[in-house]
Design an enzyme around this catalytic site. Sequence first.
Site, short mmCIF file in Angstrom:
data_model
loop_
_atom_site.label_atom_id
_atom_site.label_comp_id
_atom_site.label_asym_id
_atom_site.label_seq_id
_atom_site.Cartn_x
_atom_site.Cartn_y
_atom_site.Cartn_z
N GLY A 20 0.81 -1.22 0.00
CA GLY A 20 0.00 0.00 0.00
C GLY A 20 0.84 1.26 0.00
O GLY A 20 0.51 2.25 -0.67
N CYS A 21 1.93 1.20 0.74
CA CYS A 21 2.81 2.37 0.83
C CYS A 21 3.51 2.63 -0.50
O CYS A 21 3.67 3.77 -0.93
CB CYS A 21 3.84 2.17 1.93
SG CYS A 21 3.10 1.82 3.55
N SER A 22 3.93 1.55 -1.16
CA SER A 22 4.68 1.67 -2.41
C SER A 22 3.81 1.92 -3.63
O SER A 22 4.25 2.53 -4.59
CB SER A 22 5.50 0.39 -2.65
OG SER A 22 6.48 0.25 -1.65
#
Length: 129
Positions: A20-22
């Site tokens: 999700g962060c990437s």
Amino acid sequence: ELIAGKKVAIFAVPGAFTPGCSKSHLPSFIDAQKELKAKGVELTICIATNDAFVMQAWGASSGGEAAGIVFLSDANGELSKALGLAMDKGIMLRTKRFSLIAEDGVVTHYFSAAEQSSDTWAPNVLAAL
């Protein structure tokens, strides 16, 4: 010292290289750099509890560093704990997802992921500026 006298955007993610962060959170800030600067944001900082080497590698491989984002490690979770945003996930301490705008070290806007992760992404931050 890094943010003294500046308007900055700071966003934190639970972990570098996580899906999700990437795929969403970081790219939203990479894509928004010109718009953030146009609204007076002088520096964008990404924070996670990964060590400094992991943060540097993520910044380099993601294109975030090339876009001008500074990647900082909160490896001991000192900032996350001080903000009340630390999560103990068993394996390691993580930071709850958030974003904020600060001017000369004073938080002027805060965005929580309590309801939706996307509340902390760059488009929401830009809409508030």
